[in-house]
Design a protein around this motif. Structure first.
Motif, PDB file in Angstrom:
ATOM      1  N   MET A   1       0.842  -1.205   0.000  1.00 28.31           N
ATOM      2  CA  MET A   1       0.000   0.000   0.000  1.00 28.31           C
ATOM      3  C   MET A   1       0.871   1.246   0.000  1.00 28.31           C
ATOM      4  N   ASN A   2       0.724   2.058  -1.011  1.00 27.93           N
ATOM      5  CA  ASN A   2       1.361   3.380  -0.997  1.00 27.93           C
ATOM      6  C   ASN A   2       0.947   4.140  -2.246  1.00 27.93           C
ATOM      7  N   THR A   3      -0.301   4.117  -2.552  1.00 31.03           N
ATOM      8  CA  THR A   3      -0.794   4.788  -3.740  1.00 31.03           C
ATOM      9  C   THR A   3      -1.706   5.930  -3.356  1.00 31.03           C
ATOM     10  N   PHE A   4      -1.930   6.813  -4.298  1.00 33.45           N
ATOM     11  CA  PHE A   4      -2.838   7.939  -4.078  1.00 33.45           C
ATOM     12  C   PHE A   4      -4.212   7.440  -3.639  1.00 33.45           C
ATOM     13  N   ASN A   5      -4.664   6.354  -4.256  1.00 29.78           N
ATOM     14  CA  ASN A   5      -6.002   5.837  -3.941  1.00 29.78           C
ATOM     15  C   ASN A   5      -6.085   5.289  -2.525  1.00 29.78           C
ATOM     16  N   ASP A   6      -4.946   4.827  -1.964  1.00 27.41           N
ATOM     17  CA  ASP A   6      -4.934   4.352  -0.579  1.00 27.41           C
ATOM     18  C   ASP A   6      -4.890   5.513   0.409  1.00 27.41           C
ATOM     19  N   ILE A   7      -4.074   6.519   0.100  1.00 28.67           N
ATOM     20  CA  ILE A   7      -3.812   7.601   1.046  1.00 28.67           C
ATOM     21  C   ILE A   7      -4.927   8.640   1.068  1.00 28.67           C
ATOM     22  N   GLU A   8      -5.430   8.998  -0.090  1.00 31.05           N
ATOM     23  CA  GLU A   8      -6.362  10.126  -0.144  1.00 31.05           C
ATOM     24  C   GLU A   8      -7.636   9.903   0.670  1.00 31.05           C
ATOM     25  N   PRO A   9      -8.268   8.730   0.615  1.00 25.50           N
ATOM     26  CA  PRO A   9      -9.451   8.523   1.477  1.00 25.50           C
ATOM     27  C   PRO A   9      -9.118   8.626   2.963  1.00 25.50           C
ATOM     28  N   ARG A  10      -7.927   8.173   3.339  1.00 23.53           N
ATOM     29  CA  ARG A  10      -7.513   8.261   4.737  1.00 23.53           C
ATOM     30  C   ARG A  10      -7.214   9.712   5.136  1.00 23.53           C
ATOM     31  N   ALA A  11      -6.698  10.486   4.194  1.00 22.32           N
ATOM     32  CA  ALA A  11      -6.449  11.905   4.479  1.00 22.32           C
ATOM     33  C   ALA A  11      -7.769  12.631   4.742  1.00 22.32           C
ATOM     34  N   ASN A  12      -8.756  12.388   3.922  1.00 24.71           N
ATOM     35  CA  ASN A  12     -10.064  13.020   4.113  1.00 24.71           C
ATOM     36  C   ASN A  12     -10.701  12.565   5.419  1.00 24.71           C
ATOM     37  N   PHE A  13     -10.582  11.274   5.697  1.00 22.15           N
ATOM     38  CA  PHE A  13     -11.111  10.721   6.945  1.00 22.15           C
ATOM     39  C   PHE A  13     -10.420  11.339   8.158  1.00 22.15           C
ATOM     40  N   LEU A  14      -9.091  11.434   8.102  1.00 20.86           N
ATOM     41  CA  LEU A  14      -8.331  11.983   9.227  1.00 20.86           C
ATOM     42  C   LEU A  14      -8.691  13.441   9.482  1.00 20.86           C
ATOM     43  N   ASN A  15      -8.906  14.190   8.441  1.00 23.74           N
ATOM     44  CA  ASN A  15      -9.265  15.601   8.596  1.00 23.74           C
ATOM     45  C   ASN A  15     -10.577  15.762   9.375  1.00 23.74           C
ATOM     46  N   THR A  16     -11.491  14.845   9.156  1.00 28.34           N
ATOM     47  CA  THR A  16     -12.757  14.865   9.904  1.00 28.34           C
ATOM     48  C   THR A  16     -12.573  14.316  11.316  1.00 28.34           C
ATOM     49  N   LEU A  17     -11.827  13.217  11.419  1.00 27.75           N
ATOM     50  CA  LEU A  17     -11.656  12.545  12.706  1.00 27.75           C
ATOM     51  C   LEU A  17     -10.947  13.425  13.719  1.00 27.75           C
ATOM     52  N   ASP A  59     -12.692   3.465  17.583  1.00 26.53           N
ATOM     53  CA  ASP A  59     -13.968   3.010  17.035  1.00 26.53           C
ATOM     54  C   ASP A  59     -14.178   3.539  15.617  1.00 26.53           C
ATOM     55  N   GLU A  60     -13.844   4.800  15.398  1.00 27.61           N
ATOM     56  CA  GLU A  60     -14.020   5.403  14.074  1.00 27.61           C
ATOM     57  C   GLU A  60     -13.092   4.749  13.043  1.00 27.61           C
ATOM     58  N   ILE A  61     -11.839   4.526  13.422  1.00 25.99           N
ATOM     59  CA  ILE A  61     -10.901   3.892  12.486  1.00 25.99           C
ATOM     60  C   ILE A  61     -11.348   2.473  12.161  1.00 25.99           C
ATOM     61  N   SER A  62     -11.736   1.718  13.177  1.00 25.61           N
ATOM     62  CA  SER A  62     -12.151   0.335  12.972  1.00 25.61           C
ATOM     63  C   SER A  62     -13.386   0.245  12.081  1.00 25.61           C
ATOM     64  N   ARG A  63     -14.258   1.243  12.176  1.00 29.01           N
ATOM     65  CA  ARG A  63     -15.475   1.240  11.362  1.00 29.01           C
ATOM     66  C   ARG A  63     -15.181   1.574   9.905  1.00 29.01           C
ATOM     67  N   HIS A  64     -14.253   2.512   9.667  1.00 35.10           N
ATOM     68  CA  HIS A  64     -13.993   2.965   8.298  1.00 35.10           C
ATOM     69  C   HIS A  64     -12.876   2.187   7.603  1.00 35.10           C
ATOM     70  N   PHE A  65     -11.874   1.752   8.371  1.00 30.63           N
ATOM     71  CA  PHE A  65     -10.738   1.034   7.795  1.00 30.63           C
ATOM     72  C   PHE A  65     -10.405  -0.180   8.668  1.00 30.63           C
ATOM     73  N   PRO A  66     -11.282  -1.172   8.670  1.00 32.66           N
ATOM     74  CA  PRO A  66     -11.110  -2.313   9.581  1.00 32.66           C
ATOM     75  C   PRO A  66      -9.845  -3.113   9.320  1.00 32.66           C
ATOM     76  N   GLU A  67      -9.265  -2.977   8.120  1.00 31.73           N
ATOM     77  CA  GLU A  67      -8.053  -3.734   7.799  1.00 31.73           C
ATOM     78  C   GLU A  67      -6.791  -3.103   8.378  1.00 31.73           C
ATOM     79  N   ASP A  68      -6.883  -1.847   8.865  1.00 33.83           N
ATOM     80  CA  ASP A  68      -5.712  -1.140   9.376  1.00 33.83           C
ATOM     81  C   ASP A  68      -5.447  -1.482  10.845  1.00 33.83           C
ATOM     82  N   ALA A  69      -4.176  -1.541  11.205  1.00 32.27           N
ATOM     83  CA  ALA A  69      -3.790  -1.748  12.602  1.00 32.27           C
ATOM     84  C   ALA A  69      -3.840  -0.418  13.351  1.00 32.27           C
ATOM     85  N   ILE A  70      -3.939  -0.500  14.668  1.00 29.31           N
ATOM     86  CA  ILE A  70      -3.998   0.685  15.531  1.00 29.31           C
ATOM     87  C   ILE A  70      -3.023   0.505  16.686  1.00 29.31           C
TER      88      ILE A  70
END
Length: 269
Positions: A1-17, A59-70
């Motif tokens: 994972m290291n593409t624009f399509n992987d990062i950009e949704p997480r960037a938008n999510f993080l800005n809200t979170l 909780d928010e990360i697990s709901r939106h990106f369940p495949e990611d570690a925390i």
């Protein structure tokens, strides 16, 4: 994972979170009961708000990106290729004592290297946001490190930790003072690093930090044109502690002369 399509949704999510987390932290701060905190160890504070904010973020990360570690300061975790790093309240001692100098930190890493970083100061409503290769902003406005080139004009924040000996801390102070620097300590490493990124402070140093305290701010300093140390820089580093350096570029070599074990400057990219 290291593409624009992987990062950009997480960037938008993080800005809200980060905004949600900041609001929850501010609510806890304004409604806290004086003296209501626990101690995890000497000078290591824990409040209800630390736990509440981290739980909400998880909780928010697990709901939106369940495949990611925390990996969080309070809840721990096992880093993987894609990992979110959380410090729900950085500067808990300040928070617990009613001092409005603390922040919420969230960072997204790939293979141990920060790609997205957000630091929010709930009381002053300052929001710092960085994306690797895309710069860093404060409240949506680009920021950059100071142009200070003389240590006799430099303001350096020197973080303190129980993991370092008193003598090591005093030696570092002595090294900086001999170079003519003014020394500060604010009690929040995350904000200390963000302040370097925007030029409020010329450098930040700490002998031993956890990754969740520093990895977001160090990305911000790099994206703001500053120089940082070589740690943390790998997946195993996320579970360790290490020496942290972040500096305006013109004084980085001088700052790096402080006598910390394993301190070295990362080559500018």
């Amino acid at each position: 994972m290291n593409t624009f399509n992987d990062i950009e949704p997480r960037a938008n999510f993080l800005n809200t979170l980060i905004k949600k987390a900041s609001a929850r932290a501010l609510e806890g701060y304004l409604n806290r009961e004086a003296g209501s905190y626990d101690l995890k160890g000497p000078q290591d504070f824990l409040t209800e708000t630390d736990l509440a904010v981290e739980t909400m973020i998880r909780d928010e990360i697990s709901r939106h990106f369940p495949e990611d570690a925390i990996l969080g300061e309070e809840g721990g975790g096992t880093p993987e290729s894609a990992t979110w790093i959380i410090d729900p309240i950085d500067g808990t001692a300040n928070f617990a004592r009613g001092i409005p100098h603390f922040c919420v930190i969230i960072c997204f890493c790939i293979d141990g290297k920060a790609q997205l970083a957000a630091i929010a100061q709930p009381v002053s409503q300052e929001l710092y946001f960085a994306q690797r290769g895309r710069g860093v902003t404060k409240n949506n406005q680009p920021i950059s490190v100071a142009t200070t080139s003389d240590m006799t004009q430099a303001h350096v924040e020197l973080g303190w930790s129980q993991r370092a000996t008193t003598q090591a801390y005093l030696t570092a102070q002595d090294d900086l003072l001999k170079q003519g620097a003014s020394i500060r300590r604010g009690g929040s490493g995350g904000l200390g690093l963000a302040w370097v990124a925007e030029g409020r402070t010329d450098a930040y140093l700490e002998i031993s930090m956890n990754s969740w305290d520093c990895i977001a701010g160090m990305l911000m300093v790099e994206e703001a044109g500053g120089q940082v140390g070589t740690w943390p820089n790998s997946l195993p580093d996320l579970l360790e502690t290490g020496p942290v350096l972040a500096s305006a570029p013109a004084i980085a070599t001088c700052v790096c002369q402080v006598n910390f074990p394993n301190l070295a400057l990362k080559e500018p990219s």
